[in-house]
Every structure is written in structure tokens, then in C-alpha cells.
Design a protein around this motif. Structure first.
Motif, PDB file in Angstrom:
ATOM      1  N   VAL A   1       0.659  -0.797   0.204  1.00 22.17           N
ATOM      2  CA  VAL A   1      -0.559  -0.174   0.058  1.00 22.17           C
ATOM      3  C   VAL A   1       0.941   1.255   0.196  1.00 22.17           C
ATOM      4  O   VAL A   1       2.337   1.130   0.942  1.00 22.17           O
ATOM      5  CB  VAL A   1      -0.837   0.244   1.087  1.00 22.17           C
ATOM      6  N   ILE A   2       0.641   2.274  -0.583  1.00 18.65           N
ATOM      7  CA  ILE A   2       1.664   3.255  -0.883  1.00 18.65           C
ATOM      8  C   ILE A   2       0.374   4.883  -0.899  1.00 18.65           C
ATOM      9  O   ILE A   2      -0.526   4.997  -1.750  1.00 18.65           O
ATOM     10  CB  ILE A   2       1.933   2.942  -2.411  1.00 18.65           C
ATOM     11  N   GLU A   3       1.196   5.096   0.392  1.00 27.92           N
ATOM     12  CA  GLU A   3       0.036   6.805   0.566  1.00 27.92           C
ATOM     13  C   GLU A   3       1.391   7.877  -0.286  1.00 27.92           C
ATOM     14  O   GLU A   3       1.765   7.944   0.514  1.00 27.92           O
ATOM     15  CB  GLU A   3      -0.130   6.846   2.374  1.00 27.92           C
ATOM     16  N   ALA A   4       0.404   8.286  -0.935  1.00 25.40           N
ATOM     17  CA  ALA A   4       1.708   9.964  -1.482  1.00 25.40           C
ATOM     18  C   ALA A   4       1.030  10.544  -1.316  1.00 25.40           C
ATOM     19  O   ALA A   4      -0.674  10.771  -2.288  1.00 25.40           O
ATOM     20  CB  ALA A   4       2.196   9.372  -2.900  1.00 25.40           C
ATOM     21  N   SER A   5       0.685  11.956  -1.097  1.00 28.36           N
ATOM     22  CA  SER A   5       0.228  13.455  -1.411  1.00 28.36           C
ATOM     23  C   SER A   5       0.222  13.663  -2.500  1.00 28.36           C
ATOM     24  O   SER A   5       0.790  13.471  -3.374  1.00 28.36           O
ATOM     25  CB  SER A   5       1.374  14.032  -0.612  1.00 28.36           C
ATOM     26  N   PRO A   6      -0.743  14.587  -2.717  1.00 28.14           N
ATOM     27  CA  PRO A   6      -1.383  14.989  -4.374  1.00 28.14           C
ATOM     28  C   PRO A   6       0.246  15.761  -4.907  1.00 28.14           C
ATOM     29  O   PRO A   6       0.941  16.363  -4.210  1.00 28.14           O
ATOM     30  CB  PRO A   6      -1.850  15.685  -4.596  1.00 28.14           C
TER      31      PRO A   6
ATOM     32  N   HIS B   1      -8.520   5.052  -2.590  1.00 27.64           N
ATOM     33  CA  HIS B   1      -9.547   6.188  -1.968  1.00 27.64           C
ATOM     34  C   HIS B   1     -10.458   6.443  -2.550  1.00 27.64           C
ATOM     35  O   HIS B   1     -11.924   6.538  -1.954  1.00 27.64           O
ATOM     36  CB  HIS B   1      -8.912   7.581  -1.658  1.00 27.64           C
ATOM     37  N   GLU B   2     -10.914   6.518  -4.106  1.00 30.04           N
ATOM     38  CA  GLU B   2     -12.523   7.110  -4.481  1.00 30.04           C
ATOM     39  C   GLU B   2     -13.436   5.891  -4.291  1.00 30.04           C
ATOM     40  O   GLU B   2     -14.766   5.860  -4.903  1.00 30.04           O
ATOM     41  CB  GLU B   2     -12.121   7.212  -6.151  1.00 30.04           C
ATOM     42  N   ARG B   3     -12.470   4.731  -4.335  1.00 28.82           N
ATOM     43  CA  ARG B   3     -13.472   3.122  -4.155  1.00 28.82           C
ATOM     44  C   ARG B   3     -15.064   3.207  -4.930  1.00 28.82           C
ATOM     45  O   ARG B   3     -16.292   2.620  -4.523  1.00 28.82           O
ATOM     46  CB  ARG B   3     -14.318   3.008  -2.445  1.00 28.82           C
ATOM     47  N   HIS B   4     -14.415   3.317  -6.404  1.00 29.70           N
ATOM     48  CA  HIS B   4     -15.847   2.999  -7.255  1.00 29.70           C
ATOM     49  C   HIS B   4     -16.104   1.682  -6.836  1.00 29.70           C
ATOM     50  O   HIS B   4     -15.213   0.708  -6.620  1.00 29.70           O
ATOM     51  CB  HIS B   4     -14.870   2.951  -8.453  1.00 29.70           C
ATOM     52  N   LEU B   5     -17.062   1.020  -7.340  1.00 30.51           N
ATOM     53  CA  LEU B   5     -17.613  -0.292  -7.622  1.00 30.51           C
ATOM     54  C   LEU B   5     -16.787  -1.090  -8.049  1.00 30.51           C
ATOM     55  O   LEU B   5     -16.170  -1.996  -7.823  1.00 30.51           O
ATOM     56  CB  LEU B   5     -18.839  -0.650  -7.645  1.00 30.51           C
ATOM     57  N   GLU B   6     -16.210  -0.450  -9.387  1.00 29.69           N
ATOM     58  CA  GLU B   6     -15.089  -1.451 -10.412  1.00 29.69           C
ATOM     59  C   GLU B   6     -13.738  -1.614  -9.480  1.00 29.69           C
ATOM     60  O   GLU B   6     -13.118  -2.850  -9.399  1.00 29.69           O
ATOM     61  CB  GLU B   6     -14.825  -1.001 -11.645  1.00 29.69           C
TER      62      GLU B   6
ATOM     63  N   ALA C   1      -3.729   9.107  -2.668  1.00 29.74           N
ATOM     64  CA  ALA C   1      -2.882  10.496  -1.699  1.00 29.74           C
ATOM     65  C   ALA C   1      -4.327  10.492  -0.260  1.00 29.74           C
ATOM     66  O   ALA C   1      -3.567  10.860   0.785  1.00 29.74           O
ATOM     67  CB  ALA C   1      -2.617  11.413  -2.583  1.00 29.74           C
ATOM     68  N   THR C   2      -5.171   9.961  -0.338  1.00 25.71           N
ATOM     69  CA  THR C   2      -5.886  10.471   0.642  1.00 25.71           C
ATOM     70  C   THR C   2      -6.487   8.484   1.086  1.00 25.71           C
ATOM     71  O   THR C   2      -7.864   9.113   0.680  1.00 25.71           O
ATOM     72  CB  THR C   2      -6.723  11.050   0.607  1.00 25.71           C
ATOM     73  N   LEU C   3      -5.807   8.485   1.639  1.00 30.43           N
ATOM     74  CA  LEU C   3      -7.037   6.271   1.713  1.00 30.43           C
ATOM     75  C   LEU C   3      -6.966   6.205   4.088  1.00 30.43           C
ATOM     76  O   LEU C   3      -5.618   6.361   4.025  1.00 30.43           O
ATOM     77  CB  LEU C   3      -5.461   5.625   0.977  1.00 30.43           C
ATOM     78  N   GLU C   4      -7.829   5.160   3.518  1.00 33.11           N
ATOM     79  CA  GLU C   4      -8.167   4.547   5.151  1.00 33.11           C
ATOM     80  C   GLU C   4      -6.337   3.657   5.117  1.00 33.11           C
ATOM     81  O   GLU C   4      -7.584   2.422   4.346  1.00 33.11           O
ATOM     82  CB  GLU C   4      -9.208   3.748   5.659  1.00 33.11           C
ATOM     83  N   ALA C   5      -5.002   4.089   4.806  1.00 31.92           N
ATOM     84  CA  ALA C   5      -3.912   3.178   4.430  1.00 31.92           C
ATOM     85  C   ALA C   5      -4.198   1.397   5.324  1.00 31.92           C
ATOM     86  O   ALA C   5      -3.893   0.247   4.694  1.00 31.92           O
ATOM     87  CB  ALA C   5      -2.485   3.337   4.919  1.00 31.92           C
TER      88      ALA C   5
ATOM     89  N   SER D   1      -6.545  -0.433   7.095  1.00 35.07           N
ATOM     90  CA  SER D   1      -7.432  -1.355   6.608  1.00 35.07           C
ATOM     91  C   SER D   1      -7.410  -1.442   5.087  1.00 35.07           C
ATOM     92  O   SER D   1      -7.683  -3.005   5.485  1.00 35.07           O
ATOM     93  CB  SER D   1      -8.466  -0.577   6.707  1.00 35.07           C
ATOM     94  N   VAL D   2      -6.577  -1.407   4.281  1.00 37.15           N
ATOM     95  CA  VAL D   2      -6.438  -1.883   2.711  1.00 37.15           C
ATOM     96  C   VAL D   2      -5.766  -2.769   3.203  1.00 37.15           C
ATOM     97  O   VAL D   2      -5.286  -3.680   2.624  1.00 37.15           O
ATOM     98  CB  VAL D   2      -6.321  -0.473   2.075  1.00 37.15           C
ATOM     99  N   ALA D   3      -4.213  -1.886   4.007  1.00 37.33           N
ATOM    100  CA  ALA D   3      -2.779  -3.243   4.279  1.00 37.33           C
ATOM    101  C   ALA D   3      -3.332  -4.051   5.493  1.00 37.33           C
ATOM    102  O   ALA D   3      -3.059  -4.901   4.866  1.00 37.33           O
ATOM    103  CB  ALA D   3      -2.145  -2.149   4.735  1.00 37.33           C
ATOM    104  N   HIS D   4      -4.133  -4.196   5.967  1.00 41.03           N
ATOM    105  CA  HIS D   4      -5.255  -5.171   6.938  1.00 41.03           C
ATOM    106  C   HIS D   4      -5.896  -5.888   5.944  1.00 41.03           C
ATOM    107  O   HIS D   4      -5.397  -7.697   6.456  1.00 41.03           O
ATOM    108  CB  HIS D   4      -5.696  -4.819   7.961  1.00 41.03           C
ATOM    109  N   TYR D   5      -6.292  -5.909   4.645  1.00 42.80           N
ATOM    110  CA  TYR D   5      -7.024  -6.691   4.449  1.00 42.80           C
ATOM    111  C   TYR D   5      -5.625  -7.424   2.852  1.00 42.80           C
ATOM    112  O   TYR D   5      -6.707  -8.847   2.654  1.00 42.80           O
ATOM    113  CB  TYR D   5      -7.690  -5.855   2.961  1.00 42.80           C
ATOM    114  N   LEU D   6      -5.083  -6.626   2.670  1.00 46.01           N
ATOM    115  CA  LEU D   6      -4.083  -7.820   1.694  1.00 46.01           C
ATOM    116  C   LEU D   6      -3.004  -8.324   2.598  1.00 46.01           C
ATOM    117  O   LEU D   6      -1.589  -7.677   2.665  1.00 46.01           O
ATOM    118  CB  LEU D   6      -3.656  -6.178   1.282  1.00 46.01           C
ATOM    119  N   ASP D   7      -3.559  -8.850   3.799  1.00 47.39           N
ATOM    120  CA  ASP D   7      -2.373  -9.665   4.435  1.00 47.39           C
ATOM    121  C   ASP D   7      -1.711  -8.834   5.460  1.00 47.39           C
ATOM    122  O   ASP D   7      -0.285 -10.031   5.495  1.00 47.39           O
ATOM    123  CB  ASP D   7      -1.631 -10.885   4.153  1.00 47.39           C
ATOM    124  N   ASP D   8      -1.826  -7.822   5.696  1.00 44.19           N
ATOM    125  CA  ASP D   8      -0.654  -6.929   6.885  1.00 44.19           C
ATOM    126  C   ASP D   8       0.448  -6.370   6.080  1.00 44.19           C
ATOM    127  O   ASP D   8       0.954  -7.474   6.213  1.00 44.19           O
ATOM    128  CB  ASP D   8      -0.868  -7.415   8.437  1.00 44.19           C
TER     129      ASP D   8
END
Length: 778
Positions: free
Chosen positions: A27-32, A127-132, A157-161, A163-170
Motif C-alpha cells: 500500500v502506497i500513500e503519496a500526497s497529491p 480512495h475513490e472506492r469505485h464499485l469496479e 493520496a487520501t486513503l485509510e491505508a 484497513s487496506v493493508a490489513h485486507y492484503l494480509d497486513d
């Protein structure tokens, strides 16, 4: 080859590659402005032998990112770097880095469940969390169980990192701060002005303070954009700005014109397509309405709802960042700071608020159970899944039909339309209809065939060309121009079997679901139709139907015999005020044929007649005073009151009209009396009392009051005892009347009246009525 600037994300590239060598997920969190979209994916090509796919939330972002990376590598687009979006692809046999929209990946997974040749997938702007994007992440996670070598990278850039990292096996999280230039953010006070006028005022404020650079204004949708364009025209002209729209319905050429550098400063009026993934070079100022048009799904109607809502803090941050990508920027927010503080941190994921028919179709095509086989980041709601599954069943999405539907890059409804049109020999027109309905173009008519004719007369909209060509390429319809309106309209019906409607009055429609809707524009010239473009509305009581297509009721019987049923019943003939028998043919809950004939069943007719009589008021059929008197007598007697409404229903048995009921209701009070026992009622609460004079005095019963009688004073001569009735020997109130029938005294104690009050009353009455006999001791 363009000059390659040093970007903040360049510092973490070695760390990213090192992490991906040890762990397949990241998971990569990078500012705009950090450069994650254009720098990280090409760097990953050094790590893997296969292809890298980058999922972008929007077509414009995929195209621009691919062009930028190709330029930085000194290549033409379509060589090492390519892109593929819905209805458009630029790639070649040497392409290893492919920027795609999210739906492209899911369709590839259907045809190639193992993603052969793809070594890594990057989900950008997650972060936009589109359905697709949620679907893609779930399918990739499932695939990774079979292909542990597959690398999954999630960027935003603006992500609840966490929760996603935990989903991807921490998995690891790597962050980059970015290098946004200094931003001046100003929250404007509340204004009651229309949005387009607020935008104009903000533009003029920026023009007065700034002397260079483009202005990017975020608005909810295309309608608001074009209103703002008209409102800002004069201000932009004086400042030397060219006004350009930017939204998803524009052609690629029109979108590119808005985002690529030009010789003249621009005022770009955009939806949230410009919110992330791309740097619009030259933008020095942002105007943020704080609003976006968000798609939701109505559980009650099954229709999509497009409503304007407030964007989250994360979206507001993304929008502001557009102004600080290439230099110091200024941001004007058309809402207060207090408003901002009350907003949600992130937007609600689409999977929790959208129609899920496309998602469920993908799952069926891949033979995956979305409940048992998949672990979701956010599980889709049960109700939405059930509704989507029901729709697919009605579209015939079983067996081989599932894969046929999933092949086409349009919604399941439109895929079914195209497939059926081919079978009926009108495949070319079917592709045109599907392209027209999927392109989101505002039609000039609310009738589908008229909209198609207008398009032919005026020259086809260029925005239709790419989707139409791709549909032709995949569906391969016969190029023979065979036009058969009925065949085409039947094909439309197969794609919208749950949207059948019947014109009621004015612009109102009755839908086959039993709900009502309102058609936009002039009422259709036909009675039965399909609502091919409809949405629920939170601000209006009825859903809006923007486009309809004629159908014949016989088609419903031929195409969907299992949805058609016969039903006999009764209806109310308002003009004749009578019950009529009716035999109906229904498609779902919509009456498509009806006939009136034989006499209805007595019990059913009686129920409807009684219901209408109650609505009209009992006073039309029964003497209300007599009914009230009877009920008061029953109450005084302490008896169980009869069910008046049930008795009315019994009276209605064998009757069909108000006229018959008025005649029959003469016996209504007697029916009630029999229910309580007329002899017992007369004993306890008699209707009258016999006075000394022989006259019968009517007893008045009023709820909450003692019973009373009224008669001339002379009628009581010779009576000393107080009159009493009922089981409790309740005294009757006596109204003593003068010869003119006006009361002279009210009492329940006759003996006391004669002794104490009569002498004075006698003197007065003798003076007024000397010819009458007024004995001293009556």
C-alpha cells in the motif's frame, strides 16, 4: 523525450522495489503531486518479466497518464506504454505497461481468469472506492490464492491505508509526503445565490487578485457546468480566459483540450473527473463548490438515484491539491469552514450504495459465489445483491447467456438488448441504441426512436462513434441496414423487462412494479412503453423517466408468459356509483388488458360497496340522528355495541350500487337493534314514556348526559314521583314547557318542583296565559 523532473516519489522508489521483492502486496500513500501515477508503475517493469496493469478510476486519467509516461520514456504511445479504456485502446505487441479503467480488468478476468502474462496490478487513486475498484481488488485477492507470484499495489493520496493493508494480509505501507506548493485556502461565507452566480463571483474575485494561470472550478455535473459557462462568459471575456467544460460525457478530444496546456489562459469548469490522477498543468487557482453528483441505488424502486451531495474531506483535499501541483496556488471553497469540519472523512464506497447487477454478472461469468467465495473489503448489502440477482435472472443470465452478456462493455441490460437485436436481424440498430443509452448524452426527445431519428438527421454525435465502433467490433452485427421498428423495440423490452409502464393521466406513468413515475417532457403518444432511462429522486415524490420506448401488450404475453397472469375482481364505477365485475390480465402488477362483464361475487362486491359507502359518509344512506340516538341508547343500557361497519357490509350483500343501498338502508337500524336484542334494549332504554295526560314523551339520549324528556307543564299535572328508567333507576331530566313550548323549568324532582317553585311559575303563567287552567295544587 520530455525533460524528466525530479518528483518526491522518486526518493521511495528503491524502497518500493525492495518491499515488492519480499512481499507481493503493498500500500502506497503519496500526497497529491508526488508523482506516484507516472513514476511507480514504469519502475516496476524492472522488477517483473510480465506486464504491469495500472487501474485508473477514469478514462481521461488513464489516457493522460499513459501519454505522460510514454513521453518521459521517449516513446510513442502504444509501444512499451499503452492504455485501454471502455471503447478505446492504444497498445501494441510490445506493450508491457498498460493503463486501464477498472472495468477493463474485470472483463479480462472473465476471458482469462489467471491473467496470463500479467505480473503486477496497480490500483491507483483507490480512495475513490469505485464499485469496479472494490471488485477488482476482491478478484485479485482471490486470484493471488492460485498465483502467489502476482503483485498487488494499492495507491492513493487520501486513503485509510491501515484497513487496506490489513485486507492484503497486513502488507507493508510506504508513504511519500509529496511537494505541493504553498496553498492559500479560503472558505467563503454562506451565499443564497444560485451556484452558477457563486462561481462567477469567485472567478471575478480571483481575477481581481491574480494575473496569471488557469482556474479550475469543480461543479456537480454537466448541467451545472453549462449554466456556469453562460454566467461566467462576460467575466472570462474581460479577463482573456477561454471557458472549457470537462466532464465524462465529452469526447476524448474535448477532454484533452481542457487539460492540455494552451496558448490562452483557461477557466476549466469540471466535474470530479479532474479530482485526482492527473495534473492539469497551468492551474493556479481552484474554485470548489464542495458538491458532486453521486450515484446511489433505491432499494424501494430498484432505480438508480443521482443526487447532488457534499463531498468528503478527502475529496476536498484532492480538489485543493490541483492548485498546488506546479506552483503556489489559491483555493476558494464555496462553503464555510464549519461546513467543512462537519463533512465525512471519506466518501461512502460505491459498493455500499450502487446497483450491483454488473458486479453480479461478472461473478456469474467467473462462476464465483460473491458471498461464499469472496472476502470483500466492504461486503455489499444483501438487499442490493438480491435485487441484482433478480434482475439478471429476468435477463436470462444463465448458462451460455452469462458469458455473452459479459463480453460486451455495456451494462447487462444493454448487453441483452444487443444480443436480442442480433437474433431479430436488427443488430446494427441494437448497437446504436446501446451506444446512445450508455454514452450519457442528453437526448433531444423522450422517445427512443425519435432520438435515433434526430441523430440521423443532424449527423451522429461524435461521442457515439467510439462506443459504437467497439460494440460493432465485439458483437459483429450484420451491416445490412435492415430497419424493423417492432423487432428493435422488442429487443429493448428484453433488456428492460422490469421497466414496463402504462400511461395514466398527463405525464404520470404506472410501472409494472406497482409504483408511479413521471415522464419528462411531452407525454408519450402511446399507452404502453418501457422506461429505458429512469431514476429515483430524493427531492420529488415520483421517479423521473427521461426516455421511453413504445411496446405492445401482446409482446409481453409472447415474450414473458410466466410473468403474465389472469385475475378477476371488482372495480368501482365512479360515475354510476356502482360495483362492476372486471377480468384483468396483469404483467407483474400492471394491468395490460381488462374487460367488464358478469355479475361479481356477492361477498367481494359487498366489501367494495361498503368501503365506498364509508368513504362517502354514512349520512348519505342512514338517518344520522336516528343512528346516533340508537347508539346512545345502547351505551346508556350498558349493552355491547354492535359493529356498525360490519352490519353495513352485511346489508351490502347482494347489492351493487349506492341507489340500491339507499333503499335497503331503511332497515339498517332494525338490523342493529336485532344484534343487541330489541326487547332488552326497550326495557332498559325505552324510546318514550307515557305521561299522566296520556301523551307519549320521547326520551332523548345523549352520550355523557342523563336521559331527558320535554313536554308542556300541564302534561305532568297529577304526577309527583320522579320518572326513572334503566337498571340503575336513573332519574329522567324533565324539561317543563310553557304553552309556547319554551322551557320554564328543568328538574329531576317533580315533588319538590310542585312544592317550592310551582306557585311562582303559576303566577307568571296565569298572567301570560289567562285562558289556560292553572290549579293551585296540580
Amino acid at each position: 523525450m520530455s525533460r524528466k523532473l525530479v518528483l518526491p516519489v522518486d526518493e521511495i522508489l528503491p524502497t518500493i522495489l525492495s518491499s515488492l521483492k519480499r512481499s507481493p502486496n503493498l500500500v502506497i500513500e503519496a500526497s497529491p503531486g508526488a508523482g506516484k501515477t507516472t513514476r511507480i508503475p514504469p519502475e516496476m517493469l524492472k522488477l517483473v518479466d510480465g506486464e504491469v496493469m495500472v487501474l485508473e478510476p477514469r478514462r481521461i486519467a488513464a489516457r493522460m497518464a499513459a501519454r505522460r509516461v510514454a513521453s518521459e520514456m521517449g516513446e510513442r504511445i502504444g509501444e512499451t506504454i499503452g492504455y485501454q479504456v471502455r471503447f478505446d485502446e492504444v497498445a501494441g505487441p510490445r506493450t508491457r505497461l498498460r493503463f486501464v479503467t477498472e472495468g477493463v480488468l474485470t472483463r479480462r478476468l472473465i476471458s482469462d481468469p489467471n491473467l496470463k502474462g500479467v505480473a503486477a496490478v496497480v490500483l491507483d487513486e483507490f480512495h475513490e472506492r469505485h464499485l469496479e475498484s472494490d471488485l477488482a481488488l476482491a478478484l485479485l485477492k482471490l486470484l493471488q490464492g492460485r498465483r502467489p507470484d502476482l503483485r498487488i499495489v494499492v495507491m492513493s493520496a487520501t486513503l485509510e491505508a491501515a484497513s487496506v493493508a490489513h485486507y492484503l494480509d497486513d502488507c507493508p505501507i510506504i508513504r511519500s509526503k509529496g511537494n505541493l506548493f504553498e496553498l492559500s485556502i479560503e472558505h467563503l461565507p454562506y451565499s443564497p445565490k444560485p451556484l452558477e452566480m457563486q462561481v462567477r463571483d469567485a472567478v471575478e474575485k480571483l481575477i481581481a487578485r491574480e494575473n496569471s494561470g488557469d482556474i479550475l472550478a469543480f461543479l456537480p455535473g454537466a448541467a451545472e457546468i453549462y449554466r456556469a459557462m453562460r454566467e461566467c462568459e462576460e467575466s472570462a471575456r474581460r479577463a482573456g480566459l477561454v471557458i472549457l467544460p470537462l466532464h465524462g460525457s465529452l469526447s476524448p478530444e474535448e477532454q484533452d483540450r481542457a487539460v492540455t496546456p494552451g496558448s490562452q489562459w483557461k477557466l476549466i469548469l469540471a466535474t470530479n473527473v479532474a479530482e485526482s490522477s492527473i495534473t492539469v498543468e497551468g492551474v493556479r487557482a481552484v474554485i470548489d463548490s464542495g458538491l458532486a453528483r453521486m450515484a446511489t441505488w433505491s432499494r424501494w424502486t430498484g432505480l438508480q438515484t443521482l443526487q447532488v451531495g457534499r463531498v468528503s474531506k478527502a475529496s476536498a483535499t484532492q480538489r485543493a491539491g490541483r492548485a498546488g501541483r506546479t506552483g503556489p496556488g489559491r483555493v476558494l471553497r464555496l462553503y464555510t469552514k464549519e461546513d467543512y469540519q462537519l463533512r465525512a472523512e471519506h466518501d461512502t464506497p460505491e459498493i455500499l450504495r450502487s446497483d450491483l447487477s454488473q458486479l453480479c454478472l461478472t461473478m456469474r461469468a467467473m462462476q464465483i459465489d460473491p458471498v461464499k467465495d469472496v472476502r470483500w473489503l466492504d461486503a455489499p448489502p444483501d438487499g442490493a445483491m438480491e435485487s441484482a440477482g433478480s434482475l439478471l435472472d429476468r435477463l436470462g443470465a444463465t448458462g451460455d447467456m452469462v458469458r455473452q452478456l459479459a463480453r460486451l462493455p455495456v451494462s447487462p441490460r444493454l448487453s441483452r438488448l444487443v444480443i436480442d437485436a442480433q437474433k431479430r436481424g436488427v443488430g446494427e440498430d441494437g448497437c446504436v441504441v446501446a451506444a446512445l443509452l450508455s454514452a450519457g448524452i442528453e437526448p433531444g426527445s423522450n422517445d427512443l426512436l425519435s432520438a435515433m431519428d434526430q441523430g440521423r438527421d443532424q449527423g451522429r454525435d461524435p461521442r457515439l462513434e467510439q462506443p459504437l465502433e467497439q460494440l460493432r467490433r465485439i458483437a459483429r452485427p450484420s451491416r445490412r441496414q435492415h430497419h424493423d421498428e417492432d423487432a428493435l423495440l422488442k429487443s429493448v423490452l428484453t433488456g428492460f423487462p422490469d421497466r414496463v409502464a402504462r400511461l395514466r393521466t398527463g405525464n404520470q406513468l404506472l410501472l409494472s412494479s406497482g409504483a408511479s413515475a413521471e415522464v419528462k417532457g411531452q407525454p408519450p403518444r402511446y399507452e404502453f412503453m418501457v422506461a429505458v432511462d429512469a431514476e429515483d429522486r430524493s427531492d420529488k415524490p415520483l421517479p423521473l423517466v427521461r426516455m421511453t420506448a413504445r411496446i405492445e401488450p401482446e409482446w409481453l404475453i409472447d415474450l414473458f408468459p410466466d410473468r403474465v397472469r389472469e385475475q378477476s375482481g371488482v372495480v368501482w364505477n365512479r360515475s354510476a356509483e356502482r360495483v362492476d365485475a372486471v377480468s384483468m390480465l396483469l404483467y407483474d402488477d400492471l394491468v395490460i388488458q381488462e374487460s367488464r362483464g358478469a355479475a361479481p361475487a356477492p361477498e367481494v362486491a359487498a366489501e367494495l360497496l361498503a368501503q365506498k359507502a364509508i368513504e362517502a359518509g354514512m349520512g348519505r344512506f342512514v338517518d344520522q340522528d336516528k343512528l346516533d340516538l340508537f347508539l346512545s341508547r345502547v351505551e346508556f343500557a350498558g349493552l355491547e355495541p354492535p359493529d356498525v361497519l360490519q352490519t353495513l357490509r352485511e346489508l351490502c350483500v347482494g347489492l351493487l350500487s349506492f341507489a340500491e343501498l339507499r333503499t335497503a338502508s331503511q332497515t339498517f337500524i332494525q338490523m342493529l337493534e336485532r344484534k343487541v336484542g330489541v326487547r332488552q334494549l326497550n326495557q332498559i332504554a325505552p324510546e318514550s314514556l307515557r305521561l299522566q295526560s296520556g301523551r307519549q314523551a320521547k326520551i332523548h339520549y345523549e352520550r355523557g348526559k342523563a336521559p331527558w324528556i320535554a313536554s308542556r307543564l300541564q302534561d305532568f299535572f297529577g304526577m309527583r314521583e320522579t320518572l326513572r328508567i334503566g337498571q340503575a333507576h336513573t332519574p329522567v331530566v324533565v324539561h317543563l314547557l310553557a304553552p309556547n313550548h319554551r322551557p320554564v323549568q328543568t328538574t329531576t324532582d317533580l315533588a319538590g318542583f310542585w312544592e317550592r317553585l310551582y306557585p311562582q311559575v303559576r303566577r307568571e303563567l296565569m298572567r301570560r296565559y289567562p285562558k289556560q287552567s292553572w290549579p293551585e295544587r296540580p
